[in-house]
Design a protein around this motif. Structure first.
Motif, mmCIF file in Angstrom:
data_model
loop_
_atom_site.group_PDB
_atom_site.id
_atom_site.type_symbol
_atom_site.label_atom_id
_atom_site.label_comp_id
_atom_site.label_asym_id
_atom_site.label_seq_id
_atom_site.Cartn_x
_atom_site.Cartn_y
_atom_site.Cartn_z
ATOM 1 N N PHE A 156 0.831 -1.201 0.000
ATOM 2 C CA PHE A 156 0.000 0.000 0.000
ATOM 3 C C PHE A 156 0.867 1.254 0.000
ATOM 4 N N CYS A 157 0.406 2.264 -0.736
ATOM 5 C CA CYS A 157 1.081 3.559 -0.789
ATOM 6 C C CYS A 157 0.013 4.651 -0.868
ATOM 7 N N PRO A 158 0.031 5.626 0.024
ATOM 8 C CA PRO A 158 -0.968 6.698 -0.037
ATOM 9 C C PRO A 158 -0.873 7.463 -1.361
ATOM 10 N N ALA A 159 -2.004 7.720 -1.965
ATOM 11 C CA ALA A 159 -1.993 8.402 -3.262
ATOM 12 C C ALA A 159 -1.578 9.862 -3.153
ATOM 13 N N LYS A 203 9.191 4.123 -5.424
ATOM 14 C CA LYS A 203 9.869 3.295 -4.421
ATOM 15 C C LYS A 203 9.013 2.092 -4.045
ATOM 16 N N ALA A 204 7.717 2.317 -3.866
ATOM 17 C CA ALA A 204 6.824 1.214 -3.497
ATOM 18 C C ALA A 204 6.761 0.177 -4.609
ATOM 19 N N ALA A 205 6.696 0.643 -5.851
ATOM 20 C CA ALA A 205 6.636 -0.283 -6.987
ATOM 21 C C ALA A 205 7.924 -1.072 -7.139
ATOM 22 N N GLU A 206 9.056 -0.450 -6.800
ATOM 23 C CA GLU A 206 10.343 -1.138 -6.902
ATOM 24 C C GLU A 206 10.499 -2.213 -5.830
ATOM 25 N N ARG A 207 9.945 -1.963 -4.653
ATOM 26 C CA ARG A 207 10.215 -2.844 -3.511
ATOM 27 C C ARG A 207 9.249 -4.028 -3.424
ATOM 28 N N ASP A 256 6.003 -6.590 -5.422
ATOM 29 C CA ASP A 256 5.586 -7.134 -6.709
ATOM 30 C C ASP A 256 4.515 -6.265 -7.349
ATOM 31 N N ALA A 257 3.737 -5.586 -6.517
ATOM 32 C CA ALA A 257 2.714 -4.658 -7.016
ATOM 33 C C ALA A 257 2.520 -3.574 -5.977
ATOM 34 N N VAL A 258 2.042 -2.429 -6.420
ATOM 35 C CA VAL A 258 1.777 -1.315 -5.514
ATOM 36 C C VAL A 258 0.288 -1.004 -5.554
ATOM 37 N N ILE A 259 -0.289 -0.736 -4.378
ATOM 38 C CA ILE A 259 -1.689 -0.303 -4.273
ATOM 39 C C ILE A 259 -1.678 1.180 -3.952
ATOM 40 N N LEU A 260 -1.983 2.004 -4.937
ATOM 41 C CA LEU A 260 -2.050 3.450 -4.732
ATOM 42 C C LEU A 260 -3.429 3.759 -4.160
ATOM 43 N N ASP A 261 -3.436 4.237 -2.924
ATOM 44 C CA ASP A 261 -4.656 4.281 -2.116
ATOM 45 C C ASP A 261 -5.283 5.675 -2.098
ATOM 46 N N LEU A 262 -6.488 5.761 -2.657
ATOM 47 C CA LEU A 262 -7.267 6.999 -2.606
ATOM 48 C C LEU A 262 -8.257 7.007 -1.446
ATOM 49 N N GLU A 263 -8.329 5.886 -0.703
ATOM 50 C CA GLU A 263 -9.353 5.798 0.338
ATOM 51 C C GLU A 263 -8.796 6.147 1.718
ATOM 52 N N ASP A 264 -8.697 5.172 2.622
ATOM 53 C CA ASP A 264 -8.401 5.458 4.024
ATOM 54 C C ASP A 264 -7.038 6.089 4.262
ATOM 55 N N ALA A 265 -6.092 5.862 3.377
ATOM 56 C CA ALA A 265 -4.747 6.388 3.602
ATOM 57 C C ALA A 265 -4.654 7.890 3.356
ATOM 58 N N VAL A 266 -5.692 8.472 2.782
ATOM 59 C CA VAL A 266 -5.670 9.895 2.437
ATOM 60 C C VAL A 266 -6.759 10.629 3.213
ATOM 61 N N ALA A 267 -6.382 11.684 3.924
ATOM 62 C CA ALA A 267 -7.355 12.498 4.658
ATOM 63 C C ALA A 267 -8.297 13.174 3.663
ATOM 64 N N GLU A 268 -9.521 13.367 4.067
ATOM 65 C CA GLU A 268 -10.536 13.914 3.164
ATOM 66 C C GLU A 268 -10.111 15.223 2.497
ATOM 67 N N PRO A 269 -9.531 16.187 3.225
ATOM 68 C CA PRO A 269 -9.137 17.439 2.555
ATOM 69 C C PRO A 269 -8.036 17.260 1.503
ATOM 70 N N CYS A 279 0.638 -5.685 2.177
ATOM 71 C CA CYS A 279 1.477 -5.222 3.276
ATOM 72 C C CYS A 279 1.469 -3.697 3.314
ATOM 73 N N ILE A 280 1.910 -3.159 4.451
ATOM 74 C CA ILE A 280 1.835 -1.717 4.665
ATOM 75 C C ILE A 280 3.205 -1.074 4.837
ATOM 76 N N HIS A 281 4.269 -1.895 4.825
ATOM 77 C CA HIS A 281 5.620 -1.342 5.006
ATOM 78 C C HIS A 281 6.598 -2.159 4.171
ATOM 79 N N PRO A 282 7.567 -1.492 3.542
ATOM 80 C CA PRO A 282 8.518 -2.230 2.694
ATOM 81 C C PRO A 282 9.258 -3.346 3.422
ATOM 82 N N SER A 283 9.461 -3.188 4.734
ATOM 83 C CA SER A 283 10.187 -4.216 5.478
ATOM 84 C C SER A 283 9.434 -5.531 5.532
ATOM 85 N N GLN A 284 8.134 -5.511 5.264
ATOM 86 C CA GLN A 284 7.343 -6.736 5.288
ATOM 87 C C GLN A 284 7.464 -7.536 3.990
#
Length: 305
Positions: free
Chosen positions: A20-23, A31-35, A37-50, A229-234
């Motif tokens: 997961f990567c905040p949009a 960086k997320a895509a490199e580390r 196999d796939a990256v989830i660019l998150d428009l939902e919970d990871a991003v504050a409404e404003p 996963c939520i962190h590259p170390s995972q």
């Protein structure tokens, strides 16, 4: 072996690690895509409404760079998580993605077949990944997975427990509570029933490497195609779980080498082998080949104890 569902000629192959990567953090996209196999660019919970309008602007610019033959690999490894169907943010998200080169879209808090149909209508030809993370989503997972545009199904524990009025998805020893385990199983069975891949939930305790390793190993053995996963170390821990050990791979290959010499069930190294166990061995070899193709590191590593 089961055949994965395809949409527009594509099957879900973006695994086994999805990061997961905040949009609203475009500096982290690459960086997320490199580390992983796939990256989830998150428009939902990871991003504050404003911050959502700015996140959409960043994502639009990024997706524009993926158009054309040069972006094919990254397109296949990019998932965009959008807001739940019926919300204002959902309409803004699909308006952004309509006509873009995005190939995989995750629908947050999917609760019905109608939710999937709404996303499919707005994004025809896109591979959909419903996220069953509420009580309604878990109990209707089979209906949700049945839509022909669904290529994978994911589940989530924390929103599920929140939807039940609970306060913790896990026991003190780190194991899921019974209701979470039931939802996890329901989603995996529903995905497999309809030829979709199953994506296991994230492991929230980043520092608990032992717990993650054990849960990832269980995901592999149970048949989950990938784990978020939520962190590259995972990422390395999950990859290690999906890559068979040297002993597992040797056993699987030796077993399969004996199959042509027998017409049915046969004895192998003290155990009776029939078709299901042959299928298990085939899966081990497939995982080894996938891990080898995805990494320059040795595939047959010893698992951490």
């Amino acid at each position: 072996m089961s055949r994965r569902r395809e949409v527009s000629g594509r099957a879900f192959t973006a695994g086994p690690t999805l990061l997961f990567c905040p949009a609203d953090r475009p500096e982290r996209y690459a960086k997320a895509a490199e580390r992983a196999d796939a990256v989830i660019l998150d428009l939902e919970d990871a991003v504050a409404e404003p911050d959502k309008p700015a996140a959409r602007d960043h994502l639009r610019a990024h997706l524009d760079t993926l158009a054309g033959p040069g972006g094919a690999d990254l397109r296949a490894r990019t998932v965009v998580r959008i807001s739940p169907a019926g919300t204002e943010d959902f309409h803004a998200d699909v308006a952004l993605l309509a006509g873009s080169p995005v190939e995989l879209v995750m629908l947050a808090k999917t609760e019905s077949a109608q939710d999937v149909a709404a996303a499919a209508e707005a994004l025809p030809g896109v591979g959909l990944i419903p996220l069953c993370e509420t009580a309604a989503g878990a109990t209707r997972a089979e209906q949700i997975a049945s839509h022909p545009q669904v290529v994978a199904v994911m589940w989530g524990a924390e929103d599920l427990i929140a939807s039940l009025g609970g306060s913790s998805s896990r026991r003190a020893d780190g194991r899921y509570r019974d209701v979470a385990r039931q939802a996890r199983a329901q989603v995996l069975l529903a995905a497999a029933t309809h030829g979709a891949a199953g994506i296991d939930a994230i492991y929230a305790d980043i520092d608990d490497v032992t717990g993650l390793a054990e849960e990832a190993a269980d995901a592999v053995a149970s048949g989950w195609a990938a784990k978020a996963c939520i962190h590259p170390s995972q990422v390395p821990l999950i990859r290690q779980a999906y890559a068979p050990t040297a002993e597992e791979l040797e056993h699987a290959r030796a077993l399969l080498a004996q199959v042509p010499h027998h017409g049915g069930a046969f004895r192998f190294r003290g155990a009776m082998v029939d078709l299901p166990l042959i299928r298990h061995a085939e899966q081990v070899v497939c995982r080894a080949e996938a891990a080898s193709a995805a990494s320059t590191e040795p595939v047959t590593r010893q698992r951490a104890r």
